[in-house]
Design a protein around this motif. Structure first.
Motif, mmCIF file in Angstrom:
data_model
loop_
_atom_site.group_PDB
_atom_site.id
_atom_site.type_symbol
_atom_site.label_atom_id
_atom_site.label_comp_id
_atom_site.label_asym_id
_atom_site.label_seq_id
_atom_site.Cartn_x
_atom_site.Cartn_y
_atom_site.Cartn_z
ATOM 1 N N ARG A 27 -57.779 24.391 104.014
ATOM 2 C CA ARG A 27 -59.026 25.070 103.665
ATOM 3 C C ARG A 27 -60.172 24.067 103.565
ATOM 4 O O ARG A 27 -61.312 24.371 103.928
ATOM 5 C CB ARG A 27 -58.838 25.823 102.348
ATOM 6 N N PRO A 32 -65.620 27.397 105.638
ATOM 7 C CA PRO A 32 -66.870 27.638 106.352
ATOM 8 C C PRO A 32 -68.068 26.954 105.723
ATOM 9 O O PRO A 32 -68.966 26.524 106.438
ATOM 10 C CB PRO A 32 -67.011 29.158 106.315
ATOM 11 N N ARG A 33 -68.095 26.808 104.411
ATOM 12 C CA ARG A 33 -69.291 26.231 103.811
ATOM 13 C C ARG A 33 -68.901 25.142 102.819
ATOM 14 O O ARG A 33 -67.733 24.900 102.565
ATOM 15 C CB ARG A 33 -70.104 27.328 103.122
ATOM 16 N N ALA A 34 -69.944 24.509 102.269
ATOM 17 C CA ALA A 34 -69.681 23.327 101.438
ATOM 18 C C ALA A 34 -68.941 23.706 100.165
ATOM 19 O O ALA A 34 -68.088 22.953 99.695
ATOM 20 C CB ALA A 34 -70.992 22.635 101.109
ATOM 21 N N GLN A 35 -69.253 24.883 99.594
ATOM 22 C CA GLN A 35 -68.617 25.230 98.325
ATOM 23 C C GLN A 35 -67.125 25.482 98.492
ATOM 24 O O GLN A 35 -66.345 25.223 97.572
ATOM 25 C CB GLN A 35 -69.292 26.436 97.680
ATOM 26 N N ASP A 36 -66.717 25.945 99.683
ATOM 27 C CA ASP A 36 -65.286 26.095 99.935
ATOM 28 C C ASP A 36 -64.587 24.745 99.928
ATOM 29 O O ASP A 36 -63.475 24.602 99.417
ATOM 30 C CB ASP A 36 -65.066 26.776 101.280
ATOM 31 N N VAL A 38 -65.585 22.075 98.289
ATOM 32 C CA VAL A 38 -65.533 21.553 96.916
ATOM 33 C C VAL A 38 -64.406 22.223 96.132
ATOM 34 O O VAL A 38 -63.640 21.559 95.424
ATOM 35 C CB VAL A 38 -66.890 21.764 96.221
ATOM 36 N N LEU A 39 -64.278 23.534 96.299
ATOM 37 C CA LEU A 39 -63.210 24.242 95.590
ATOM 38 C C LEU A 39 -61.846 23.804 96.102
ATOM 39 O O LEU A 39 -60.889 23.690 95.322
ATOM 40 C CB LEU A 39 -63.407 25.747 95.771
ATOM 41 N N ALA A 40 -61.744 23.534 97.411
ATOM 42 C CA ALA A 40 -60.477 23.044 97.962
ATOM 43 C C ALA A 40 -60.147 21.668 97.408
ATOM 44 O O ALA A 40 -58.981 21.367 97.136
ATOM 45 C CB ALA A 40 -60.554 22.992 99.482
ATOM 46 N N ALA A 83 -70.638 20.150 92.251
ATOM 47 C CA ALA A 83 -71.294 21.427 92.012
ATOM 48 C C ALA A 83 -72.761 21.219 91.634
ATOM 49 O O ALA A 83 -73.645 21.964 92.072
ATOM 50 C CB ALA A 83 -70.561 22.201 90.913
ATOM 51 N N LEU A 86 -74.576 20.573 94.800
ATOM 52 C CA LEU A 86 -74.819 21.786 95.587
ATOM 53 C C LEU A 86 -75.948 22.608 94.989
ATOM 54 O O LEU A 86 -76.703 23.258 95.699
ATOM 55 C CB LEU A 86 -73.562 22.643 95.642
ATOM 56 N N MET A 87 -76.057 22.577 93.662
ATOM 57 C CA MET A 87 -77.087 23.376 93.006
ATOM 58 C C MET A 87 -78.469 22.762 93.187
ATOM 59 O O MET A 87 -79.420 23.441 93.551
ATOM 60 C CB MET A 87 -76.755 23.477 91.511
ATOM 61 N N PHE B 36 -55.920 31.420 97.992
ATOM 62 C CA PHE B 36 -57.156 30.666 98.253
ATOM 63 C C PHE B 36 -57.392 30.509 99.753
ATOM 64 O O PHE B 36 -58.530 30.497 100.212
ATOM 65 C CB PHE B 36 -57.039 29.305 97.572
ATOM 66 N N VAL B 37 -56.334 30.407 100.536
ATOM 67 C CA VAL B 37 -56.509 30.290 101.982
ATOM 68 C C VAL B 37 -56.795 31.654 102.610
ATOM 69 O O VAL B 37 -57.579 31.759 103.547
ATOM 70 C CB VAL B 37 -55.262 29.634 102.608
ATOM 71 N N PHE B 42 -66.035 33.871 99.479
ATOM 72 C CA PHE B 42 -65.921 32.779 98.507
ATOM 73 C C PHE B 42 -65.750 33.299 97.088
ATOM 74 O O PHE B 42 -64.997 32.732 96.302
ATOM 75 C CB PHE B 42 -67.154 31.888 98.582
ATOM 76 N N ARG B 45 -62.301 34.072 96.685
ATOM 77 C CA ARG B 45 -61.451 32.886 96.779
ATOM 78 C C ARG B 45 -61.464 32.068 95.499
ATOM 79 O O ARG B 45 -60.499 31.382 95.200
ATOM 80 C CB ARG B 45 -61.929 32.008 97.927
ATOM 81 N N LEU B 96 -69.733 26.430 87.022
ATOM 82 C CA LEU B 96 -70.806 25.652 87.662
ATOM 83 C C LEU B 96 -70.806 25.876 89.167
ATOM 84 O O LEU B 96 -71.862 26.064 89.786
ATOM 85 C CB LEU B 96 -70.594 24.170 87.366
ATOM 86 N N LEU B 97 -69.619 25.882 89.766
ATOM 87 C CA LEU B 97 -69.524 26.033 91.220
ATOM 88 C C LEU B 97 -69.963 27.419 91.657
ATOM 89 O O LEU B 97 -70.683 27.570 92.661
ATOM 90 C CB LEU B 97 -68.086 25.762 91.647
ATOM 91 N N ALA B 100 -73.741 27.590 91.439
ATOM 92 C CA ALA B 100 -74.358 26.855 92.538
ATOM 93 C C ALA B 100 -74.280 27.654 93.829
ATOM 94 O O ALA B 100 -75.247 27.718 94.604
ATOM 95 C CB ALA B 100 -73.663 25.508 92.704
ATOM 96 N N THR B 101 -73.126 28.306 94.052
ATOM 97 C CA THR B 101 -72.976 29.122 95.258
ATOM 98 C C THR B 101 -73.921 30.310 95.243
ATOM 99 O O THR B 101 -74.528 30.652 96.263
ATOM 100 C CB THR B 101 -71.529 29.599 95.354
ATOM 101 N N HIS B 103 -76.760 30.492 93.700
ATOM 102 C CA HIS B 103 -78.104 29.955 93.938
ATOM 103 C C HIS B 103 -78.332 29.703 95.419
ATOM 104 O O HIS B 103 -79.372 30.079 95.983
ATOM 105 C CB HIS B 103 -78.252 28.668 93.125
ATOM 106 N N ARG B 104 -77.341 29.098 96.079
ATOM 107 C CA ARG B 104 -77.487 28.812 97.510
ATOM 108 C C ARG B 104 -77.571 30.093 98.325
ATOM 109 O O ARG B 104 -78.375 30.186 99.255
ATOM 110 C CB ARG B 104 -76.296 27.983 97.987
#
Lengths: 93, 132
Positions: A27, A32-36, A38-40, A83, A86-87, B36-37, B42, B45, B96-97, B100-101, B103-104
């Motif tokens: 993953r 697909p994106r940066a937050q994925d 970071v979570l991975a 995080a 990213l914010m 998660f996969v 998101f 996930r 936090l994550l 941030a997501t 917000h993006r």
């Protein structure tokens, strides 16, 4: 008999955690994106921490507990910093 | 498959309990990572790996505590530090994550994202106030 069950369950736990780490790395590589990603990375940290704890049970040494504690702390700090990045686009403002 | 040498004098009930908690913890961690996969978005996930940080960590920490306590015939609870630490830090990082997501996604104007909160009444209910 119980020794064999213990040995096999440790092998099962290690295989499960290694497969979980591989899935998290998958993953992270195609997320697909940066937050994925970071979570991975966070998931990868937690899985490697658990793998080191299982390894500590298998070898009976306490040093692996300390290693997994350090991994957990570093994972927390890394995920919080990413995080925040990213914010805001920067880590320290 | 060799047996484990330093656990030769572990009684059977302790070996069974350690095996049970190890299998529970590692299996739940694997299930969480599979989720998660496989989950599509998101925001779905982000729920899945918490299976590994709640019961995955709990099971393996409990297995380690039972193993070392029975084997050294004294109370060994320093593994619970890891359990407390992971339990405390996981909501903080994932919150936090997720913010941030959110917000993006709002900045980019992606569809399917709740809009801005109607008024900045408080800092704490920001994530829940956006849902309509």
């Amino acid at each position: 008999m119980s020794q064999m069950i213990l040995s096999w369950s440790m092998m099962f736990a290690q295989v499960c955690l290694v497969v979980a780490m591989a899935l998290a790395a998958l993953r992270m590589s195609r997320g697909p994106r940066a937050q994925d990603r970071v979570l991975a990375l966070d998931t990868l940290y937690v899985n490697s921490m658990l793998l080191l704890m299982v390894f500590g049970i298998r070898t009976g040494k306490v040093i692996y507990f300390e290693a997994s504690l350090v991994i957990g702390m570093l994972g927390f700090v890394a995920t919080v910093a990413l995080a925040k990045f990213l914010m805001r686009g920067e880590v320290i403002e | 498959m060799s047996t484990i040498e330093h656990a030769a004098d572990l009684p059977a009930w302790a070996a069974l309990a350690v095996s049970f908690f190890l299998v529970i913890g590692a299996g739940l961690t694997l299930i969480g990572t599979i989720g998660f996969v496989r989950l599509p978005t998101f925001y779905e996930r982000i729920h899945a790996p918490t299976l590994g940080t709640s019961w995955g960590t709990g099971g393996i920490v409990m297995a380690s505590m039972i193993f070392f306590t029975v084997l050294s015939t004294r109370l060994v609870v320093h593994e619970i530090l890891i359990g407390i630490f992971v339990t405390v830090t996981t909501p903080v990082t994932l919150m936090l994550l997720a913010r941030a997501t959110l917000h993006r996604d709002r900045v980019e104007g992606n569809p399917g994202v709740p809009g801005e909160a109607p008024a900045e009444t408080g800092e704490g209910d920001g994530a829940a106030a956006g849902a309509d």
